[in-house]
Design a protein around this motif. Structure first.
Motif, PDB file in Angstrom:
ATOM      1  N   GLY A 216     -25.452 -10.688 -30.154  1.00  0.00           N
ATOM      2  CA  GLY A 216     -26.894 -10.520 -29.985  1.00  0.00           C
ATOM      3  C   GLY A 216     -27.634 -11.827 -30.125  1.00  0.00           C
ATOM      4  N   ALA A 217     -28.930 -11.715 -30.458  1.00  0.00           N
ATOM      5  CA  ALA A 217     -29.783 -12.901 -30.473  1.00  0.00           C
ATOM      6  C   ALA A 217     -29.510 -13.764 -31.696  1.00  0.00           C
ATOM      7  CB  ALA A 217     -31.237 -12.460 -30.471  1.00  0.00           C
ATOM      8  N   PRO A 218     -29.181 -15.048 -31.513  1.00  0.00           N
ATOM      9  CA  PRO A 218     -29.041 -15.925 -32.681  1.00  0.00           C
ATOM     10  C   PRO A 218     -30.430 -16.194 -33.264  1.00  0.00           C
ATOM     11  CG  PRO A 218     -28.632 -17.129 -30.628  1.00  0.00           C
ATOM     12  CD  PRO A 218     -28.965 -15.732 -30.240  1.00  0.00           C
ATOM     13  N   MET A 219     -30.634 -15.848 -34.536  1.00  0.00           N
ATOM     14  CA  MET A 219     -31.997 -15.936 -35.092  1.00  0.00           C
ATOM     15  C   MET A 219     -32.204 -17.134 -36.004  1.00  0.00           C
ATOM     16  SD  MET A 219     -33.440 -13.492 -33.634  1.00  0.00           S
ATOM     17  CE  MET A 219     -35.025 -13.760 -34.341  1.00  0.00           C
ATOM     18  N   GLY A 220     -31.124 -17.618 -36.619  1.00  0.00           N
ATOM     19  CA  GLY A 220     -31.286 -18.705 -37.581  1.00  0.00           C
ATOM     20  C   GLY A 220     -30.028 -18.740 -38.415  1.00  0.00           C
ATOM     21  N   TYR A 221     -30.177 -18.977 -39.729  1.00  0.00           N
ATOM     22  CA  TYR A 221     -28.953 -18.999 -40.547  1.00  0.00           C
ATOM     23  C   TYR A 221     -29.097 -18.169 -41.800  1.00  0.00           C
ATOM     24  CZ  TYR A 221     -31.348 -22.743 -43.103  1.00  0.00           C
ATOM     25  OH  TYR A 221     -32.259 -23.477 -43.802  1.00  0.00           O
ATOM     26  N   ASN A 222     -27.930 -17.666 -42.229  1.00  0.00           N
ATOM     27  CA  ASN A 222     -27.838 -16.897 -43.456  1.00  0.00           C
ATOM     28  C   ASN A 222     -27.807 -17.912 -44.598  1.00  0.00           C
ATOM     29  OD1 ASN A 222     -26.870 -15.536 -45.702  1.00  0.00           O
ATOM     30  ND2 ASN A 222     -25.627 -14.142 -44.469  1.00  0.00           N
ATOM     31  N   VAL A 223     -28.822 -17.877 -45.449  1.00  0.00           N
ATOM     32  CA  VAL A 223     -28.982 -18.928 -46.450  1.00  0.00           C
ATOM     33  C   VAL A 223     -27.855 -18.892 -47.485  1.00  0.00           C
ATOM     34  CG1 VAL A 223     -30.555 -19.791 -48.208  1.00  0.00           C
ATOM     35  CG2 VAL A 223     -31.440 -18.917 -46.073  1.00  0.00           C
ATOM     36  N   LEU A 224     -27.304 -17.719 -47.770  1.00  0.00           N
ATOM     37  CA  LEU A 224     -26.260 -17.637 -48.796  1.00  0.00           C
ATOM     38  C   LEU A 224     -24.914 -18.129 -48.298  1.00  0.00           C
ATOM     39  CD1 LEU A 224     -27.042 -14.334 -50.681  1.00  0.00           C
ATOM     40  CD2 LEU A 224     -27.411 -16.680 -51.393  1.00  0.00           C
ATOM     41  N   SER A 225     -24.590 -17.798 -47.051  1.00  0.00           N
ATOM     42  CA  SER A 225     -23.273 -18.202 -46.561  1.00  0.00           C
ATOM     43  C   SER A 225     -23.353 -19.489 -45.759  1.00  0.00           C
ATOM     44  CB  SER A 225     -22.669 -17.105 -45.699  1.00  0.00           C
ATOM     45  OG  SER A 225     -23.389 -17.008 -44.481  1.00  0.00           O
ATOM     46  N   GLY A 226     -24.541 -19.834 -45.279  1.00  0.00           N
ATOM     47  CA  GLY A 226     -24.682 -21.035 -44.457  1.00  0.00           C
ATOM     48  C   GLY A 226     -24.296 -20.792 -43.009  1.00  0.00           C
TER      49      GLY A 226
END
Ligand SMILES: Nc1ncnc2c1ncn2[C@@H]1O[C@H](COP(=O)(O)OP(=O)(O)O)[C@@H](O)[C@H]1O
Ligand SMILES: [Mg+2]
Length: 510
Positions: free
Chosen positions: A97-107
């Motif tokens: 799906g759409a790449p939105m940004g990053y997961n802050v906990l896992s990077g």
């Protein structure tokens, strides 16, 4: 004694005279059976074939320890555990799906794929609806715009039901689409009582299908009329519902078994109440025309108000708008109405568009996947319980598979402001929140923390993420995907930053 002597005799026997059994058998061309060499791998049916002591194997290079280290013990709740082991990030979501940004906990990258999540049994999401909450200016609309743009390459087109600030104009123009404007004095018209695509091939359907279709259409119309009337403080009881139901069926020609449905508009409904036929008066069990007039006066006045005043000429004739379902985006702009500063009129307009949008999506061409956006829905729900019910029904009954419904709010309690604490409205508003399995919580003020806990079930630490961390930068949000939580930073490309810029007015201020 005898035993000892015998042993001695045996040991004294000269080694040279002794032949082993193997040698003896060798004379006859055979030999003793041998034990098979040990299998190179442990047998597959035993998980732990060797026992290793807690101190390790007593062999060089095998990590043997002469004494055991003391075992540390900690006593804490599962909420405090991540403080000591912060990198335990939980299950990730697949990169679809759409790449939105990053997961802050896992990077790692964070992708939003509501339809894919519904289809994946491992992800606890059963509907693709998305509610986005956040204080104004935290980036709700920017997130929505980025999502709309990034889903285009997965075949999703968008429909914006009510762009109050003309902020979707830029992305429409970038995609070569002109937004459709409606407002006082503008030529565009939307008829919220449109039959919609269910009218297509009406003559070709059998009686059972026609019956189903008329049920679907009338129930949407009734929901809208209830919302419109109710938002003006006029009660809409089963009596009123019966009258309106009868009027709608008469007007469409359904009661006369017409082969084509006639278009219905709010002024036609109003006129039918103002000049009731004898059939209507009798059919609704009124003693006389006079009795009918007395009983339906508030209803008539409430509907009459929609045909006059700020909304005159917007929702009271047949639709002039024909959506282009092949275009990547379609947007209905209400900016002209907003500039008049009448919030109630704007909220009613949003309600009309929301209902029209539900009807317009009643049938869709195969493969027509769409994101239906109701930005600033909180305005509509502030109108009262009936308005909340209407939005609830619009979302609940949106039946086109493949549509993703997006709704933006300020606070989770917005729909609750429609009624008193503990009232039916509060229950309906809570149910409304549960209509979406995907909820995105952008920054909120600290005073909203309690309702995040009470209404959405966030733990104190998650509340802190929303009221603290998410307030420190735009685009930060706690994503609730089913019962899973993700701490995500949305990233905008330079072009998207340009297309989503909404601070012109603030920046221009001296
Ligand atoms: N993730 C982000 N990165 C950078 N700027 C952002 C981000 N999200 C929003 N913005 C900017 O913040 C401003 C306000 O965002 P907006 O989406 O209009 O807020 P809201 O809809 O919540 O009121 C816009 O100018 C937008 O470009
Ligand atoms: Mg916004």
């Amino acid at each position: 004694m005898t035993t000892a002597r015998r042993i001695r005799t045996t040991t004294r026997r000269p080694a040279t005279s002794a032949r082993s059994l193997d040698e003896l058998l060798g004379d006859f061309g055979t030999r003793m059976p041998r034990t098979p060499p040990p299998a190179p791998h442990p047998p597959a049916d035993r998980l732990f074939p060797y026992r290793v002591s807690p101190r390790g194997r007593h062999r060089t290079g095998h990590g043997w320890a002469p004494t055991l280290p003391p075992l540390p013990r900690y006593l804490m709740t599962s909420e405090q555990t991540p403080v000591l082991w912060p990198l335990i990030a939980g299950d990730g979501l697949p990169p679809t799906g759409a790449p939105m940004g990053y997961n802050v906990l896992s990077g790692g990258g964070f992708y939003c794929d509501p339809m894919g999540w519904v289809l994946d049994d491992a992800i606890p999401v059963t509907n693709p609806n998305v509610f986005i909450f956040g204080k104004p200016g935290r980036g709700k609309s920017a997130l929505v715009k980025a999502f709309l743009l990034r889903m285009i390459r997965f075949g999703h087109r968008s429909l914006v039901l009510g762009d109050v600030k003309d902020e979707y104009e830029d992305i429409c123009l970038a995609l070569d689409v002109t937004p459709y404007r409606i407002g006082p004095g503008l030529p565009g018209r939307i008829n919220p009582l449109d039959v919609g695509p269910l009218a297509v091939d009406w003559e070709a359907q059998d009686r059972a299908e026609l019956h189903r279709r008329i049920q679907v259409v009338t129930s949407r119309w009734l929901t809208l009329v209830r919302g419109l009337v109710g938002s003006q403080g006029v009660p809409f009881t089963p009596t009123e519902e019966r009258v309106i139901h009868q009027v709608l069926q008469d007007l469409t020609g359904w009661t006369r078994a017409q082969t084509r449905l006639r278009d219905v508009t709010v002024p036609l409904v109003w006129a039918a109440l103002d000049e009731p036929t004898d059939d209507l008066v009798r059919g609704c069990r009124y003693d006389s025309r006079h009795h009918f007039y007395d009983s339906t006066r508030p209803l008539r006045d409430a509907l009459g108000a929609l045909c006059e005043g700020s909304l005159k000429g917007m929702f009271d004739t047949e639709s002039t708008y024909r959506p282009n379902w092949r275009a990547p985006i379609q947007s209905l702009s209400l900016r002209a109405l907003r500039e008049q500063g009448n919030e109630a009129a704007l909220a009613i307009a949003l309600m009309c568009l929301s209902s029209w949008g539900q009807g317009a999506r009643e049938l869709a061409a195969p493969g027509d996947r769409r994101i239906v956006l109701r930005d600033e829905a909180w305005m509509q729900t502030r109108l009262g319980t009936e308005a909340v019910k209407t939005l609830d029904a619009n979302l609940r009954l949106s039946r086109t598979d493949g549509d993703i419904q997006l709704v933006t709010y300020h606070k989770p309690s917005d729909p609750l402001s429609a009624g008193d604490e503990g009232s039916q409205a509060v229950q309906i508003a809570k149910d409304l929140l549960n209509l979406a399995d995907i909820r995105i919580l952008m920054g909120q003020d600290a005073k909203v923390a309690d309702e995040l806990g009470g209404l959405l079930g966030l733990t104190p630490m998650q509340q802190q993420i929303v009221t603290g961390w998410a307030m420190q930068e735009k685009g930060r949000a706690l994503w609730m995907v089913g019962d899973q939580r993700y701490k995500v930073q949305t990233l905008l490309t330079p072009l998207e930053q340009q297309l989503t810029y909404t601070n012109e007015a603030i920046a221009a201020a001296p």
